[in-house]
Design an enzyme around this catalytic site. Structure first.
Site, mmCIF file in Angstrom:
data_model
loop_
_atom_site.group_PDB
_atom_site.id
_atom_site.type_symbol
_atom_site.label_atom_id
_atom_site.label_comp_id
_atom_site.label_asym_id
_atom_site.label_seq_id
_atom_site.Cartn_x
_atom_site.Cartn_y
_atom_site.Cartn_z
ATOM 1 N N HIS A 73 0.828 -1.216 0.000
ATOM 2 C CA HIS A 73 0.000 0.000 0.000
ATOM 3 C C HIS A 73 0.861 1.264 0.000
ATOM 4 O O HIS A 73 0.489 2.278 0.611
ATOM 5 C CB HIS A 73 -0.956 0.028 1.195
ATOM 6 C CG HIS A 73 -1.966 -1.069 1.196
ATOM 7 N ND1 HIS A 73 -3.216 -0.937 0.650
ATOM 8 C CD2 HIS A 73 -1.908 -2.341 1.674
ATOM 9 C CE1 HIS A 73 -3.899 -2.066 0.800
ATOM 10 N NE2 HIS A 73 -3.118 -2.945 1.409
ATOM 11 N N ASN A 146 -10.363 -2.752 2.416
ATOM 12 C CA ASN A 146 -10.022 -2.789 0.995
ATOM 13 C C ASN A 146 -11.278 -2.581 0.162
ATOM 14 O O ASN A 146 -12.382 -2.580 0.694
ATOM 15 C CB ASN A 146 -9.433 -4.166 0.636
ATOM 16 C CG ASN A 146 -7.948 -4.259 0.935
ATOM 17 O OD1 ASN A 146 -7.273 -3.246 1.133
ATOM 18 N ND2 ASN A 146 -7.435 -5.475 0.962
ATOM 19 N N HIS A 337 -3.884 1.147 12.139
ATOM 20 C CA HIS A 337 -3.636 -0.063 12.914
ATOM 21 C C HIS A 337 -4.978 -0.717 13.224
ATOM 22 O O HIS A 337 -5.848 -0.092 13.836
ATOM 23 C CB HIS A 337 -2.906 0.324 14.214
ATOM 24 C CG HIS A 337 -2.491 -0.840 15.061
ATOM 25 N ND1 HIS A 337 -2.506 -2.136 14.609
ATOM 26 C CD2 HIS A 337 -2.033 -0.892 16.338
ATOM 27 C CE1 HIS A 337 -2.090 -2.939 15.576
ATOM 28 N NE2 HIS A 337 -1.799 -2.215 16.634
HETATM 29 FE FE1 HDE Z 1 -2.559 -4.761 5.416
HETATM 30 N N1 HDE Z 1 -0.749 -3.968 5.901
HETATM 31 N N2 HDE Z 1 -1.932 -6.565 6.049
HETATM 32 N N3 HDE Z 1 -4.314 -5.602 4.815
HETATM 33 N N4 HDE Z 1 -3.198 -2.992 4.773
HETATM 34 C C1 HDE Z 1 -0.392 -2.696 5.739
HETATM 35 O O1 HDE Z 1 0.686 -1.406 7.350
HETATM 36 C C2 HDE Z 1 -0.811 -6.817 6.774
HETATM 37 C C3 HDE Z 1 -4.688 -6.909 4.974
HETATM 38 C C4 HDE Z 1 -4.444 -2.685 4.331
HETATM 39 O O2 HDE Z 1 -3.223 3.520 3.919
HETATM 40 C C5 HDE Z 1 0.934 -2.378 6.368
HETATM 41 O O3 HDE Z 1 1.014 0.799 7.717
HETATM 42 C C6 HDE Z 1 -0.766 -8.195 7.173
HETATM 43 C C7 HDE Z 1 -6.095 -7.071 4.748
HETATM 44 C C8 HDE Z 1 -4.508 -1.292 3.964
HETATM 45 O O4 HDE Z 1 -1.628 3.365 5.418
HETATM 46 C C9 HDE Z 1 1.324 -3.695 7.033
HETATM 47 C C10 HDE Z 1 -1.886 -8.772 6.638
HETATM 48 C C11 HDE Z 1 -6.550 -5.821 4.441
HETATM 49 C C12 HDE Z 1 -3.232 -0.788 4.229
HETATM 50 C C13 HDE Z 1 0.185 -4.597 6.647
HETATM 51 C C14 HDE Z 1 -2.613 -7.746 5.945
HETATM 52 C C15 HDE Z 1 -5.428 -4.931 4.481
HETATM 53 C C16 HDE Z 1 -2.451 -1.867 4.733
HETATM 54 C C17 HDE Z 1 1.932 -1.737 5.460
HETATM 55 C C18 HDE Z 1 -2.308 -10.205 6.720
HETATM 56 C C19 HDE Z 1 -7.981 -5.409 4.069
HETATM 57 C C20 HDE Z 1 -2.756 0.622 3.978
HETATM 58 C C21 HDE Z 1 2.035 -0.298 5.899
HETATM 59 C C22 HDE Z 1 -2.502 -10.682 8.031
HETATM 60 C C23 HDE Z 1 -8.959 -5.698 5.062
HETATM 61 C C24 HDE Z 1 -3.026 1.532 5.128
HETATM 62 C C25 HDE Z 1 1.206 -0.191 7.063
HETATM 63 C C26 HDE Z 1 -2.584 2.922 4.790
HETATM 64 C C27 HDE Z 1 -1.126 -1.748 5.131
HETATM 65 C C28 HDE Z 1 0.145 -5.878 7.054
HETATM 66 C C29 HDE Z 1 -3.825 -8.019 5.243
HETATM 67 C C30 HDE Z 1 -5.586 -3.536 4.172
HETATM 68 C C31 HDE Z 1 2.682 -4.240 6.677
HETATM 69 C C32 HDE Z 1 0.322 -8.835 7.980
HETATM 70 C C33 HDE Z 1 -6.889 -8.363 4.880
HETATM 71 C C34 HDE Z 1 -5.701 -0.547 3.419
HETATM 72 O O5 HDE Z 1 1.367 -3.579 8.413
#
Ligand code: HDE
Length: 702
Positions: A73, A146, A337
């Site tokens: 992202h 999402n 978060h």
């Molecule tokens: Fe994320 N995801 N994600 N994700 N995600 C990040 O956090 C992660 C998942 C989503 O505009 C990171 O600050 C893991 C689902 C958005 O700043 C990180 C898993 C969904 C954004 C991270 C998921 C998301 C992130 C990278 C599996 C939809 C952007 C930078 C367990 C429901 C937020 C950050 C923004 C961002 C980890 C799965 C949506 C690395 C480990 C499911 C919208 O922490």
């Protein structure tokens, strides 16, 4: 009583940098600088001096301007706004921001793509992030969702594998922002839990026309908890007021070059123009007693609850009405978060959600360089913060008094809330079991909801999905991976698998027809509930003008379209003016070579008493009209302008040149009458634009 919205406004003022016009340039220490164009040197042609503190500070600060971009992202755009509930949700949740329709809670929303780096193009085929931070009176609540309601994996421990597979290949860092490469499809073909989300990724949902025209989903099943401590499962849905609209793949690819900032610009421009995007928040509620009554597991994030089974109840609306003042300070530094919850909202045991509750805090520590990122203005809650957390990098609060609990020297403060009903209390879910590393049996069906999605699509959507699979797999070098993916698709739908197989040159699987019967009509972009209100507000309409144009007609049509809220631009060969049929100069908004059909939602070719043959011969004009038609966009033509459209008939474009009458056929709206456009023509054109795209056209060549 002040609302959280007022408090956030006040906070924002307090954190604004001093007015640059309020005094001269200074160093970081506030020392006034007299000159910033030459470094301090020993003599005119001599070496630069170490003691030039201004030079050293300026360069050092520049060298340290970048922070690590998000691992996923990275590419995003954000905006502020507010949320207001329609009515109290007290029956299900005690969350304060969901109680009182008169209280506006400020929000910051960041939309994003997932795969590409910070500088990649907007219109890639990808999931879009839709992350919302609510600055509630009880603390920050982050709904980090999402634009797809399902995710690619079921357990967060697979996230690094999935992300490694979809990211550019490790040896050559190719491709940027794209999933069409070997490693992603290798992973997909071996990990069938990805299939449902992959169906969404291959659909037009993965190439939204605008962030403003995109649904959002919380994805996981969360838990509402009311004041009595009663829990209810909840899934969150954002529905855009403008309807859900997408690009087509060919167009999306061209946009990547013509305007890599296509979605980001669209959001920015709309907000600047006062066209504030709006979403309705809806919830699907499932009583705790019904937890096990579905044929899938509520804790499995690769599944939806079909709306036909549990309807989406609207509970409030969100409006985005302010662009950030500084991209880095706000959009880049915002830290979401999933574990930022408020009383009344709780987690479930969804293993993907549990992993996220670890990962987001962890990622902020590295990305924002320490533990004090909640003090950044965009992250700072409006609710008062009193902790015994201290020190660390970038501490900007001057704490006083004791920093431990219990204490007597600080009067026992900050005190525990004890029995205070306002305190967060975790839902007392009963849990017991063995420590095991094993996926639940209830998570094992990976194909029936992928099929549900496929079965729910209109024919034109199915065709786009097949084309997307063919494109993606066609870019995969390993034939074994192509073949294995097709075999997996055969477990979803035989027709789909066969169509993909034919496109990518692998054997068609035998013996599979439609495998699953499930469908949810609410998922199709043709569904009434996703079409919005049919308005054409903020649609970009190109009017192709040239010397001899009927300027009076153009002015009247423009006014009529603008009155409906459309944004109309006159395009000509060169910028400046064209000379209308009446000899008057008519202003041009943009030169054709600087734009393209893909940047507009519709095109209109006005008439003029002069012969339009020269215009028709202009390759830029012909390409513009042909592309608009191919991409399903409304094409309008008036008077002699109809001839321009008709010139494309040999290529397959269907156009009615019926004499002196407004005719609307599959989004091609024509009227050969000279002079002012009739009310019928305007209405038919507005209707055609309101429909967004017209898929029932014969294909064009060229
Ligand atoms: Fe994320 N995801 N994600 N994700 N995600 C990040 O956090 C992660 C998942 C989503 O505009 C990171 O600050 C893991 C689902 C958005 O700043 C990180 C898993 C969904 C954004 C991270 C998921 C998301 C992130 C990278 C599996 C939809 C952007 C930078 C367990 C429901 C937020 C950050 C923004 C961002 C980890 C799965 C949506 C690395 C480990 C499911 C919208 O922490």
């Amino acid at each position: 009583m002040s609302s959280p919205d007022d408090d956030k406004q006040e906070q924002r003022e307090a954190f604004r940098a001093p007015d640059p016009a309020g005094g001269p340039l200074t160093t970081d220490q506030g020392v006034i600088v007299d000159h910033t164009d030459d470094s301090l040197s020993a003599g005119e042609r001599g070496p630069t001096l170490m003691e030039d503190f201004h030079f050293r500070e300026k360069l050092t600060r520049f060298d340290h301007e970048r922070i690590p971009e998000r691992v996923v992202h990275a590419r995003g755009a954000g905006a502020y706004g507010y949320f207001e509930p329609y009515a109290s949700c007290a029956e299900f949740t005690r969350a304060a921001f969901l109680q009182d329709p008169s209280v506006r809670t400020p929000v910051f929303v960041r939309f994003s793509t997932v795969q590409g780096p910070k500088g990649s193009a907007d219109t890639v085929r990808d999931v879009r992030g839709f992350a919302t931070k609510f600055y509630t009176s009880e603390g920050n609540y982050d709904l980090v969702g999402n634009n797809f309601p399902v995710f690619f994996i079921q357990d967060g421990i697979k996230f690094p594998d999935f992300v490694h597979a979809v990211k550019p290949e490790p040896h050559n860092d190719i491709p940027t922002g794209a999933s069409a490469h070997d490693s992603l499809w290798d992973f997909v073909s071996l990990q069938p839990e990805t299939l449902h989300a992959i169906m969404w990724l291959m659909s037009d949902r993965a190439i939204p026309r605008s962030y403003r025209m995109m649904q959002g989903f919380g994805v996981h099943t969360f838990r509402f908890v009311n004041a009595e401590g009663k829990g209810t499962f909840v899934k969150f849905h954002w529905k855009p007021k403008l309807g859900v609209h997408s690009l087509v793949w060919d167009e999306a690819q061209e946009c990547q070059g013509r305007d890599p900032d296509f979605n980001r610009r669209d959001l920015w421009d709309a907000i600047e123009a006062g066209e504030y995007p709006e979403w309705e928040l809806g919830v699907q509620l499932v009583p705790e007693e019904d937890e096990l009554s579905f044929d899938f597991d509520l804790l499995d994030a690769t599944k939806i609850i079909p709306e036909e089974q549990v309807p989406v109840r609207p509970i409030g609306r969100m409006v985005l009405n302010r662009n950030p003042e500084n991209f880095f300070a706000e959009t880049e530094q915002v830290a979401f978060h999933t574990a930022n919850v408020v009383p009344g909202i709780d987690f479930t045991n969804d293993p993907l959600l549990q992993a996220r509750n670890f990962s987001y805090l962890d990622t902020q520590l590295i990305r924002l360089g320490g533990p004090n990122f909640a003090q950044l203005p965009v992250n700072r809650p409006v609710a008062p913060v009193r902790t015994n957390q201290r020190d660390g990098y970038h501490q900007s609060t001057v704490h006083r008094g004791t920093n431990y609990f219990p204490n007597s020297l600080g009067g026992g403060c900050p005190a525990h809330a004890g029995g205070d009903p306002e305190a967060y209390r975790h839902y007392a879910e009963r849990v017991d079991g063995h420590k095991i590393r094993r996926r639940s049996e209830s998570f094992k069906d990976h194909h029936s909801q992928a099929a549900l999605f496929w079965n729910s699509m209109a024919d034109w959507e199915k065709q786009h999905i097949v084309e997307a699979f063919r494109f993606e797999l066609g870019k995969v070098d390993a034939r074994t991976v192509r073949a294995r993916t097709v075999e997996e698709l055969a477990k979803v739908d035989g027709g789909l698998a066969a169509a993909v197989a034919r496109g990518v040159g692998v054997p068609e699987p035998s013996g599979h027809g439609a495998v699953h019967k499930l469908a949810s009509p609410a998922l199709s972009l043709d569904a009434e509930s996703l079409r919005g209100d049919g308005s054409i507000r903020t649609r970009q309409i190109a009017v192709l003008v040239s010397d001899g144009v009927d300027a009076e007609q153009v002015t009247a049509v423009r006014e009529a379209l603008a009155a409906e809220g459309a944004i109309v631009e006159a395009l000509a060969d060169t910028d400046g003016t064209v000379t209308g049929a009446d000899g008057e100069k008519y202003a041009v908004d943009r030169a054709l070579p600087t734009v393209a059909s893909v940047l507009y939602d519709a095109v209109l070719i006005p008439g003029g008493p002069v012969d339009t043959a020269p215009v028709a011969a202009d390759p830029d004009v012909m390409r513009f009209v042909r592309d608009a038609y191919r991409h399903g966009k409304p094409v309008g033509a008036l008077g002699s302008g109809v001839r321009v459209v008709a010139a494309l008939e040999p290529e397959g474009l269907a156009v009615s040149t019926e004499f002196h009458r407004a005719v609307s056929d599959r989004g091609v709206v024509t009227d050969t009458s000279p002079g002012a456009a009739s009310a019928e023509f305007i209405q038919a054109f507005v209707d055609a634009v309101g429909q967004h795209r017209h898929w029932n056209r014969p294909p064009v060549r060229g």
